[in-house]
Design an enzyme around this catalytic site. Structure first.
Site, PDB file in Angstrom:
ATOM      1  N   ASP A 249      -3.766  -0.170  -3.618  1.00 23.23           N
ATOM      2  CA  ASP A 249      -4.108   0.963  -2.620  1.00 23.23           C
ATOM      3  C   ASP A 249      -3.149   2.114  -3.078  1.00 23.23           C
ATOM      4  O   ASP A 249      -2.248   2.494  -2.175  1.00 23.23           O
ATOM      5  CB  ASP A 249      -4.066   0.534  -1.270  1.00 23.23           C
ATOM      6  CG  ASP A 249      -5.316  -0.254  -0.899  1.00 23.23           C
ATOM      7  OD1 ASP A 249      -6.336  -0.374  -1.727  1.00 23.23           O
ATOM      8  OD2 ASP A 249      -5.556  -0.400   0.414  1.00 23.23           O
TER       9      ASP A 249
ATOM     10  N   HIS B  44      -1.101   4.700  -0.597  1.00 26.16           N
ATOM     11  CA  HIS B  44      -2.166   5.608  -0.043  1.00 26.16           C
ATOM     12  C   HIS B  44      -1.574   7.130  -0.145  1.00 26.16           C
ATOM     13  O   HIS B  44      -1.748   7.772   0.825  1.00 26.16           O
ATOM     14  CB  HIS B  44      -2.391   5.084   1.498  1.00 26.16           C
ATOM     15  CG  HIS B  44      -3.094   3.834   1.619  1.00 26.16           C
ATOM     16  ND1 HIS B  44      -4.428   4.061   0.911  1.00 26.16           N
ATOM     17  CD2 HIS B  44      -2.949   2.871   2.207  1.00 26.16           C
ATOM     18  CE1 HIS B  44      -4.922   2.879   1.377  1.00 26.16           C
ATOM     19  NE2 HIS B  44      -3.942   1.990   2.211  1.00 26.16           N
TER      20      HIS B  44
ATOM     21  N   ASP C 262      -6.144   7.447  -1.758  1.00 24.45           N
ATOM     22  CA  ASP C 262      -6.790   7.760  -0.513  1.00 24.45           C
ATOM     23  C   ASP C 262      -5.818   7.769   0.887  1.00 24.45           C
ATOM     24  O   ASP C 262      -4.603   7.522   0.714  1.00 24.45           O
ATOM     25  CB  ASP C 262      -7.811   6.768   0.112  1.00 24.45           C
ATOM     26  CG  ASP C 262      -8.983   6.321  -0.891  1.00 24.45           C
ATOM     27  OD1 ASP C 262      -9.447   7.583  -1.557  1.00 24.45           O
ATOM     28  OD2 ASP C 262      -9.621   5.635  -0.818  1.00 24.45           O
TER      29      ASP C 262
ATOM     30  N   ASN D  44      -8.352  -2.539  -2.503  1.00 24.46           N
ATOM     31  CA  ASN D  44      -9.649  -2.346  -2.302  1.00 24.46           C
ATOM     32  C   ASN D  44     -10.143  -0.769  -2.245  1.00 24.46           C
ATOM     33  O   ASN D  44     -11.338  -0.434  -2.427  1.00 24.46           O
ATOM     34  CB  ASN D  44     -10.242  -3.050  -0.918  1.00 24.46           C
ATOM     35  CG  ASN D  44      -9.141  -2.377   0.319  1.00 24.46           C
ATOM     36  OD1 ASN D  44      -7.972  -2.332   0.071  1.00 24.46           O
ATOM     37  ND2 ASN D  44      -9.785  -1.605   1.019  1.00 24.46           N
ATOM     38  N   HIS D  45      -9.021   0.052  -2.324  1.00 24.92           N
ATOM     39  CA  HIS D  45      -9.339   1.395  -2.314  1.00 24.92           C
ATOM     40  C   HIS D  45      -9.508   1.914  -3.674  1.00 24.92           C
ATOM     41  O   HIS D  45      -9.837   2.977  -4.012  1.00 24.92           O
ATOM     42  CB  HIS D  45      -8.000   2.226  -1.646  1.00 24.92           C
ATOM     43  CG  HIS D  45      -8.352   2.379  -0.222  1.00 24.92           C
ATOM     44  ND1 HIS D  45      -9.181   3.434   0.496  1.00 24.92           N
ATOM     45  CD2 HIS D  45      -8.243   1.354   0.653  1.00 24.92           C
ATOM     46  CE1 HIS D  45      -8.985   3.157   1.788  1.00 24.92           C
ATOM     47  NE2 HIS D  45      -8.591   2.130   1.991  1.00 24.92           N
TER      48      HIS D  45
ATOM     49  N   HIS E 105      -2.362  -4.711   2.227  1.00 30.34           N
ATOM     50  CA  HIS E 105      -3.667  -4.601   2.790  1.00 30.34           C
ATOM     51  C   HIS E 105      -3.810  -4.503   4.298  1.00 30.34           C
ATOM     52  O   HIS E 105      -4.685  -3.889   4.749  1.00 30.34           O
ATOM     53  CB  HIS E 105      -4.736  -5.628   2.174  1.00 30.34           C
ATOM     54  CG  HIS E 105      -6.119  -5.446   2.712  1.00 30.34           C
ATOM     55  ND1 HIS E 105      -6.724  -4.382   2.453  1.00 30.34           N
ATOM     56  CD2 HIS E 105      -6.893  -6.431   3.170  1.00 30.34           C
ATOM     57  CE1 HIS E 105      -8.017  -4.833   2.781  1.00 30.34           C
ATOM     58  NE2 HIS E 105      -8.047  -5.782   3.065  1.00 30.34           N
TER      59      HIS E 105
ATOM     60  N   ARG F  62     -14.157  -6.449   8.945  1.00 30.68           N
ATOM     61  CA  ARG F  62     -14.037  -5.585   7.926  1.00 30.68           C
ATOM     62  C   ARG F  62     -15.499  -5.088   7.240  1.00 30.68           C
ATOM     63  O   ARG F  62     -15.643  -4.309   6.765  1.00 30.68           O
ATOM     64  CB  ARG F  62     -13.063  -5.538   6.798  1.00 30.68           C
ATOM     65  CG  ARG F  62     -11.675  -5.838   7.155  1.00 30.68           C
ATOM     66  CD  ARG F  62     -10.650  -5.943   5.883  1.00 30.68           C
ATOM     67  NE  ARG F  62      -9.289  -6.021   6.320  1.00 30.68           N
ATOM     68  CZ  ARG F  62      -8.531  -5.007   6.241  1.00 30.68           C
ATOM     69  NH1 ARG F  62      -9.015  -3.679   6.100  1.00 30.68           N
ATOM     70  NH2 ARG F  62      -7.188  -5.158   6.490  1.00 30.68           N
TER      71      ARG F  62
ATOM     72  N   ASP G 198       0.830  -1.047   0.006  1.00 34.60           N
ATOM     73  CA  ASP G 198       0.035   0.250   0.083  1.00 34.60           C
ATOM     74  C   ASP G 198       0.875   1.463  -0.116  1.00 34.60           C
ATOM     75  O   ASP G 198       2.018   1.251   0.839  1.00 34.60           O
ATOM     76  CB  ASP G 198      -0.952  -0.056   1.226  1.00 34.60           C
ATOM     77  CG  ASP G 198      -1.965  -1.268   1.414  1.00 34.60           C
ATOM     78  OD1 ASP G 198      -1.538  -2.206   0.713  1.00 34.60           O
ATOM     79  OD2 ASP G 198      -3.065  -0.664   1.729  1.00 34.60           O
TER      80      ASP G 198
END
Length: 317
Positions: free
Chosen positions: A79, A53, A82, A111-112, A236, A209, A51
């Site tokens: 990811d 981000h 965000d 998932n983002h 993740h 989650r 990730d």
């Protein structure tokens, strides 16, 4: 037609592309990634990244540590957006690298990389702020709908963003998923994005989650055996030391956003997969293959004026 080399130089210097430029980039990248299999074939040596981000200056620090393209091949586990302040700059650079060196960088979906999640955790708001409208966000989402779901490194290491699914017993089941859509709330597509390993449990359990599952050692053992694999590598989950090795090396988590959300004080890492790891360790990650790094120094980063931390919680990474 853009001079992609020049655009990459601008982005590394901290420039923000115009809406027209980034839309052109998105159109080009869609054509490239749409041709990739749901299980992209990647050859070692390759460096696996977790990730990011939106922590753009830490992404540049990662390249300084791991090497710049095209000298180093990269596999990103998703990811990209965000949480951080610079999702636009982050995804712009990675997409431009995909245009310039399509065989040297592989971008998985996380998932983002979805409309629902990115509207809550910052990317949508950043697009509105920097472009005064949603057109760039829409263009990037269309790219995300085309990103592949997994990668197979030298036939021994399976890389995904999240984890395994009770609906996916072998790699052929991943290959037939229709990925050209928003990530569903449940089902195998969602599970690959959202699931997590659980060292204390066996089998599959519904994840706290709200999407995906947790899975135990027995699930990893069975999946690796059925598919003749050495290990599963995923992202993740935040790791305080930048990585975590589970199930005697059969599963590993790599996390590449140091000082996550500018407050977690964690380290970050990248996983360097080479022939030595694949041949001598059975394809299982070892600690010496994780290149650990920390956040970029203040002299190498910029902070937006009056910046506020973006929404965060303990379970949605």
């Amino acid at each position: 037609m853009l001079d992609v080399d020049h655009v990459i130089e601008r982005l590394i210097d901290g420039d923000v592309l115009s809406a027209e430029e980034l839309t052109w980039v998105c159109t080009r990248v869609k054509d490239i990634v749409a041709e990739e299999s749901n299980v992209a074939v990647v050859q070692a040596p390759v460096t696996i990244v977790g990730d990011i981000h939106g922590q753009f200056w830490d992404l540049l620090e990662m390249f300084r540590v791991g090497g710049w393209l095209p000298d180093t091949n990269y596999l990103f586990l998703g990811d990209y957006v965000d949480r951080g302040y610079y999702s636009i700059e982050t995804i712009s650079l990675l997409l431009c690298y995909k245009i310039r060196y399509p065989s040297r960088i592989t971008l998985l979906r996380g998932n983002h990389e979805t409309r629902g999640t990115s509207m809550v955790y910052g990317f949508y708001s950043e697009c509105l702020s920097k472009y005064r409208g949603p057109q760039v966000w829409t263009a990037v989402m269309e790219v995300f709908d085309c990103l592949t779901l997994s990668a197979l490194v030298d036939g021994r290491v399976l890389a995904v963003h999240g984890g395994l699914s009770p609906s996916l017993l072998n790699l052929d089941h991943i290959k037939v998923i229709n990925r050209f859509q928003e990530v569903p709330r449940d089902g195998p597509f969602s599970d690959v994005m959202w699931s997590d390993p659980d060292m204390m449990a066996e089998g599959f359990s519904v994840s706290v989650r709200g999407a995906g599952y947790t899975f135990g050692r027995d699930i990893v053992d069975r999946f690796l055996h059925v598919n003749n694999l050495g290990s599963l590598v995923r992202a993740h989950q935040l790791c305080s030391e930048g990585y975590q090795i589970l199930f005697d090396g059969k599963c590993a988590t790599v996390w590449s956003a140091p000082n996550y959300c500018y407050r977690c004080k964690n380290k970050a890492s990248i996983l360097e997969v080479d022939d030595d790891m694949l041949n001598n360790c059975g394809g299982r990650p070892q600690p010496r293959h994780f290149n650990v790094f920390t956040e970029a120094p203040e002299t190498a980063r910029r902070r937006p004026p009056n910046a506020q931390l973006l929404p965060s919680d303990d379970e949605d990474d």
